[in-house]
Design a protein around this motif. Structure first.
Motif, PDB file in Angstrom:
ATOM      1  N   SER A 130     -20.161  -9.625   1.172  1.00 30.93           N
ATOM      2  CA  SER A 130     -18.771  -9.266   1.465  1.00 30.93           C
ATOM      3  C   SER A 130     -17.868  -9.577   0.277  1.00 30.93           C
ATOM      4  N   GLY A 131     -18.119 -10.669  -0.394  1.00 30.47           N
ATOM      5  CA  GLY A 131     -17.322 -11.022  -1.565  1.00 30.47           C
ATOM      6  C   GLY A 131     -17.433  -9.982  -2.660  1.00 30.47           C
ATOM      7  N   TRP A 132     -18.651  -9.547  -2.931  1.00 30.08           N
ATOM      8  CA  TRP A 132     -18.844  -8.506  -3.947  1.00 30.08           C
ATOM      9  C   TRP A 132     -18.228  -7.186  -3.504  1.00 30.08           C
ATOM     10  N   PHE A 162     -15.667  -6.703  -1.402  1.00 30.34           N
ATOM     11  CA  PHE A 162     -14.215  -6.818  -1.492  1.00 30.34           C
ATOM     12  C   PHE A 162     -13.756  -6.728  -2.944  1.00 30.34           C
ATOM     13  N   THR A 163     -14.446  -7.435  -3.830  1.00 32.92           N
ATOM     14  CA  THR A 163     -14.040  -7.468  -5.234  1.00 32.92           C
ATOM     15  C   THR A 163     -14.143  -6.092  -5.882  1.00 32.92           C
ATOM     16  N   GLY A 177     -12.026 -11.185  -2.250  1.00 38.41           N
ATOM     17  CA  GLY A 177     -13.405 -11.074  -2.719  1.00 38.41           C
ATOM     18  C   GLY A 177     -13.752 -12.148  -3.731  1.00 38.41           C
ATOM     19  N   TYR A 208     -17.435  -7.250   6.316  1.00 38.93           N
ATOM     20  CA  TYR A 208     -16.893  -8.612   6.408  1.00 38.93           C
ATOM     21  C   TYR A 208     -16.814  -9.061   7.861  1.00 38.93           C
TER      22      TYR A 208
END
Length: 105
Positions: free
Chosen positions: A8-10, A12-13, A62, A97
């Motif tokens: 999810s972080g990747w 979002f980023t 992210g 997410y």
């Protein structure tokens, strides 16, 4: 410790960075080059500004998800819900997410 929100972080980023760059590119080449800023209705200006802020927040969320910050979930949850309206990529990122968030509870 394994970061359960790494995907999810990747997502979002990358999504936030691409959309924010697209907004900045469109603003520079669209508004400043060809359009008179005064001719754009204020409702459209407000909508574009809100979309820019939501996508900038998605980018920042992210980054902080990748850093495993626990406070970021207070911001990432509403941002992901708003991103569900951005079909098809925002829907995928926001849904990813939400799926990872509620899978852990």
């Amino acid at each position: 410790m394994d970061n359960q929100f790494k995907i999810s972080g990747w997502a979002f980023t990358v999504y936030g960075a691409i959309v924010v760059l697209a907004f900045m590119f469109a603003y520079y080449y669209g508004v400043t080059q060809y359009l008179n800023v005064q001719s754009i209705p204020s409702g459209i200006k407000l909508l574009v500004s809100l979309l820019f802020v939501v996508n900038l927040l998605a980018f920042l969320c992210g980054i902080y998800l990748l850093k495993e910050n626990t406070v970021v979930h207070k911001f990432a949850l509403p941002v992901s819900i708003v991103m569900l309206l951005s079909f098809p990529f925002g829907t995928f990122v926001g849904g990813l997410y939400l799926w990872e968030r509620f899978k852990s509870t």
